[in-house]
Design a protein around this motif. Structure first.
Motif, PDB file in Angstrom:
ATOM      1  N   TYR A 320     147.995  41.686  41.571  1.00 46.97           N
ATOM      2  CA  TYR A 320     148.542  41.333  40.169  1.00 46.97           C
ATOM      3  C   TYR A 320     148.218  39.969  39.988  1.00 46.97           C
ATOM      4  CZ  TYR A 320     150.972  45.798  40.194  1.00 46.97           C
ATOM      5  OH  TYR A 320     151.101  47.163  39.848  1.00 46.97           O
ATOM      6  N   ASN A 340     139.333  48.101  39.429  1.00 46.74           N
ATOM      7  CA  ASN A 340     140.754  48.610  39.930  1.00 46.74           C
ATOM      8  C   ASN A 340     140.916  48.384  41.389  1.00 46.74           C
ATOM      9  OD1 ASN A 340     143.515  48.524  39.485  1.00 46.74           O
ATOM     10  ND2 ASN A 340     143.402  50.684  39.166  1.00 46.74           N
ATOM     11  N   SER A 346     133.114  53.560  36.844  1.00 45.49           N
ATOM     12  CA  SER A 346     133.316  54.362  35.928  1.00 45.49           C
ATOM     13  C   SER A 346     131.930  55.530  35.624  1.00 45.49           C
ATOM     14  CB  SER A 346     133.734  53.916  34.799  1.00 45.49           C
ATOM     15  OG  SER A 346     132.795  53.214  34.118  1.00 45.49           O
ATOM     16  N   GLU A 354     141.970  58.549  35.922  1.00 45.59           N
ATOM     17  CA  GLU A 354     143.492  58.571  35.704  1.00 45.59           C
ATOM     18  C   GLU A 354     144.291  57.507  36.526  1.00 45.59           C
ATOM     19  OE1 GLU A 354     144.982  62.367  36.703  1.00 45.59           O
ATOM     20  OE2 GLU A 354     143.699  63.441  34.946  1.00 45.59           O
ATOM     21  N   LEU A 355     143.283  56.801  37.243  1.00 44.42           N
ATOM     22  CA  LEU A 355     143.934  55.738  38.216  1.00 44.42           C
ATOM     23  C   LEU A 355     144.308  54.652  37.321  1.00 44.42           C
ATOM     24  CD1 LEU A 355     144.605  54.663  41.094  1.00 44.42           C
ATOM     25  CD2 LEU A 355     142.327  53.853  41.273  1.00 44.42           C
ATOM     26  N   LYS A 356     145.239  54.246  37.142  1.00 46.24           N
ATOM     27  CA  LYS A 356     145.927  53.229  36.283  1.00 46.24           C
ATOM     28  C   LYS A 356     145.436  51.778  36.349  1.00 46.24           C
ATOM     29  CE  LYS A 356     150.223  51.489  34.053  1.00 46.24           C
ATOM     30  NZ  LYS A 356     151.736  51.476  34.072  1.00 46.24           N
ATOM     31  N   GLN A 357     144.864  51.283  35.486  1.00 48.08           N
ATOM     32  CA  GLN A 357     144.407  49.640  35.741  1.00 48.08           C
ATOM     33  C   GLN A 357     145.655  48.753  35.947  1.00 48.08           C
ATOM     34  OE1 GLN A 357     141.429  48.831  36.210  1.00 48.08           O
ATOM     35  NE2 GLN A 357     140.152  49.551  34.564  1.00 48.08           N
ATOM     36  N   ARG A 358     145.418  47.848  36.690  1.00 53.48           N
ATOM     37  CA  ARG A 358     146.362  46.691  37.162  1.00 53.48           C
ATOM     38  C   ARG A 358     146.415  45.910  36.018  1.00 53.48           C
ATOM     39  NH1 ARG A 358     145.705  48.168  42.510  1.00 53.48           N
ATOM     40  NH2 ARG A 358     147.433  48.556  43.606  1.00 53.48           N
ATOM     41  N   GLU A 359     147.292  45.254  35.572  1.00 53.36           N
ATOM     42  CA  GLU A 359     147.446  44.162  34.693  1.00 53.36           C
ATOM     43  C   GLU A 359     147.603  42.864  35.262  1.00 53.36           C
ATOM     44  OE1 GLU A 359     146.854  44.448  31.367  1.00 53.36           O
ATOM     45  OE2 GLU A 359     146.733  46.725  31.096  1.00 53.36           O
ATOM     46  N   ALA A 488     142.577  56.237  44.857  1.00 52.24           N
ATOM     47  CA  ALA A 488     144.295  55.711  44.693  1.00 52.24           C
ATOM     48  C   ALA A 488     144.582  55.091  45.853  1.00 52.24           C
ATOM     49  CB  ALA A 488     144.837  56.828  44.007  1.00 52.24           C
ATOM     50  N   SER A 491     142.938  51.557  46.517  1.00 53.26           N
ATOM     51  CA  SER A 491     143.143  50.776  45.429  1.00 53.26           C
ATOM     52  C   SER A 491     144.784  50.309  45.768  1.00 53.26           C
ATOM     53  CB  SER A 491     143.334  51.460  43.949  1.00 53.26           C
ATOM     54  OG  SER A 491     143.786  50.604  42.821  1.00 53.26           O
ATOM     55  N   ASN A 492     145.719  51.049  46.255  1.00 54.69           N
ATOM     56  CA  ASN A 492     146.979  50.621  46.672  1.00 54.69           C
ATOM     57  C   ASN A 492     147.238  50.358  47.903  1.00 54.69           C
ATOM     58  OD1 ASN A 492     147.848  51.527  43.925  1.00 54.69           O
ATOM     59  ND2 ASN A 492     147.818  53.557  44.655  1.00 54.69           N
TER      60      ASN A 492
END
Length: 536
Positions: A320, A340, A346, A354-359, A488, A491-492
């Motif tokens: 983050y 991400n 991509s 569908e994997l949400k981008q980190r802000e 995912a 990424s996590n």
């Protein structure tokens, strides 16, 4: 339509050139571009440009000089041990693979005449006739068996041992037929065999100092960490190329010096330039940009088995804390796509959209670091010119960290020896990963629990099991679903922070012709010496 044209790259030009080579007519080519969203007038211009490139008559002769960005005494001519662009450039000049990935991203045959299977587990490889090694011996299936199986020998220290563990056995059926049996089915095998490490060497080779391959060049001189010089193989089996008489490769670690060497005419190619150099290149007729859109990335690696990465929340905090938009726009000058923290770009068909981008969320990062008890402590972050743009990445992260009370000290280390002395060893440091064509290859090399290049020491039995399941799956929809879940997980859960996928920028002399982008890396996937010529 302007936006579509802005996204049309030299790699797309290569797709048109390859289609011409395969016999596509003008109507088929224009239809292909229209389907990609390119206007008719623009498509006609692209077609003309690609046709001219295809029709250009290569000149023979000249001494090609290429400067890479990294070298050390660990440089090798053993394909199994190759670990960076310097090694890849040399082995691509000396050896060949069974298959090759062309400019359009398609897997085509090279030393193999065909590779076929009915169950994706047992594969029959038919070799081309009349191929010889530099020292005169004919290519046979025994060479294939030896070359592939040596990756399983721990004493070899193969960088793709994790991939090679898929080989249950490789045997010579006859002189020109090899049979590869896998532990489990893998429909990607022909593509895997196109990786640089799977070059074919002569049966029984243990001394690689002579570079005895079937490739386009013969080795004249090799000084690890200094330079290599090669001469054209006049008996090259392909019958076309190489066009230059000699090929010299060495490293200039300082990026500015590398660019200046091209500007002064001392070298023909300055590889892997920083995107900030585009400002100089675009305004100077002495150098031209060669941009390759790749899945290459520079990543921050936080080892999960060492402090501070072994504390809960530290890795997530860094994810983050990284301002990806600043890195894309300011550091990489727009020659990048925001990522991400997982290695599948991509444009890959298996990408998880569908994997949400980190802000960028420094306050959330602060909370995580505070709970981990690392605020106020010194965290040393190792960066080097050897890992493209990592010094700039580090500066962006350090600035953001300072505003939330995280004390990051940037340890700048020299390019010489970085890959052997720092990468994979530092608690917090950077890496630079070349593009790979399939998720299976990326995950096997970098995230499988026992992978030699597992940069953050991410270990997950569940991930390993999913990797094996997806590998042999013929249902592509289900395979994509599994790869999406694995993206995912990386990424996590993994300790790798991947802010952006970088386009590669090489600075080249305007006299250098025949350049076509390749998805395996800059400098035409490191095969540049075989294909280019120097304009008289």
């Amino acid at each position: 339509m302007r936006d579509k044209m802005a996204n049309w790259t030299s790699r797309d030009d290569a797709m048109v050139e390859d289609a011409i080579r395969r016999g596509a007519n003008r109507r088929e080519l224009l239809k292909m571009m229209l389907m990609g969203g390119v206007a008719l007038t623009a498509g006609t211009a692209i077609l003309g440009r690609a046709g001219a490139a295809f029709a250009a008559t290569p000149n023979k002769g000249g001494h090609l000089k290429v400067a890479g960005f990294s070298a050390s005494t660990a440089d090798t001519l053993d394909p199994a041990k190759a670990s960076n662009a310097t090694d890849y450039s040399r082995i691509c000049a000396l050896y060949n693979r069974l298959t090759f990935i062309d400019g359009s991203g398609q897997t085509v045959m090279e030393l193999a005449d065909s590779i076929e299977s009915t169950d994706a587990k047992v594969w029959t490889v038919k070799l081309r006739k009349g191929v010889t090694f530099h020292e005169g011996q004919s290519l046979t299936a025994k060479d294939v068996a030896y070359s592939l199986m040596r990756h399983l020998d721990p004493a070899v220290g193969s960088k793709v041992n994790a991939l090679a563990k898929q080989f249950e056995g490789v045997k010579a059926v006859d002189d020109l037929t090899a049979e590869i049996t896998l532990v489990a089915p893998n429909a990607d095998l022909p593509t895997i065999l196109a990786l640089h490490h799977f070059m074919i060497v002569a049966d029984g080779t243990s001394d690689f100092s002579k570079g005895n391959g079937t490739g386009p060049f013969l080795l004249k001189e090799f000084q690890p960490g200094v330079r290599s010089i090669m001469t054209r193989n006049d008996n090259y089996w392909k019958g076309t190329g190489p066009y230059v008489d000699t090929f010299e490769f060495f490293a200039i670690s300082d990026e500015s010096a590398r660019l200046n060497a091209v500007l002064s005419g001392d070298i023909h190619v300055g590889a892997n330039l920083n995107p900030r150099s585009m400002r100089i290149i675009e305004g100077n007729s002495a150098v031209a940009p060669f941009v390759s859109k790749l899945g290459t990335y520079t990543n921050l690696n936080i080892r999960l088995d060492m402090a501070p990465g072994d504390k809960a929340g530290v890795v997530e905090g860094f994810k983050y804390l990284v301002n990806r938009e600043t890195i894309q726009k300011s550091v990489l000058r727009g020659l990048a796509e925001i990522a991400n923290d997982q290695p599948v770009p991509s444009w890959n068909p298996y990408f998880n959209a569908e994997l949400k981008q980190r802000e960028f969320d420094p306050e959330r990062a602060k909370s995580l670091f505070q709970k981990a008890g690392v605020l106020g402590q010194e965290i040393h972050m190792v960066a080097s010119e050897a890992a493209s743009s990592s010094l700039d990445y580090a500066a962006v992260i350090q600035q953001a960290a300072g505003k939330i009370g995280l004390n990051i000290v940037i340890d700048r280390v020299p390019s010489d020896g970085f890959w052997s002395n720092n990468w994979l060893k530092d608690a917090v440091g950077f890496g630079n990963i070349n593009a790979r064509p399939t998720p299976d290859i990326m995950f096997s090399l970098l995230y499988q629990s026992d992978a030699a290049w597992n940069e953050s020491r991410f270990k997950s039995p569940k991930f390993d099991a999913m990797l094996l399941e997806a590998r042999g799956m013929l249902d592509q929809a289900k395979r994509k679903e599994i790869y999406g879940q694995m993206q995912a997980m990386v990424s996590n859960e993994a300790g790798t922070v991947i802010p952006a996928f970088q386009s590669n920028l090489d600075g080249v002399s305007p006299k250098l012709k025949g350049l076509v982008a390749n998805p395996l890396g800059g400098m035409m996937g490191y095969t540049l010496a075989e294909h280019v010529w120097i304009e008289a």
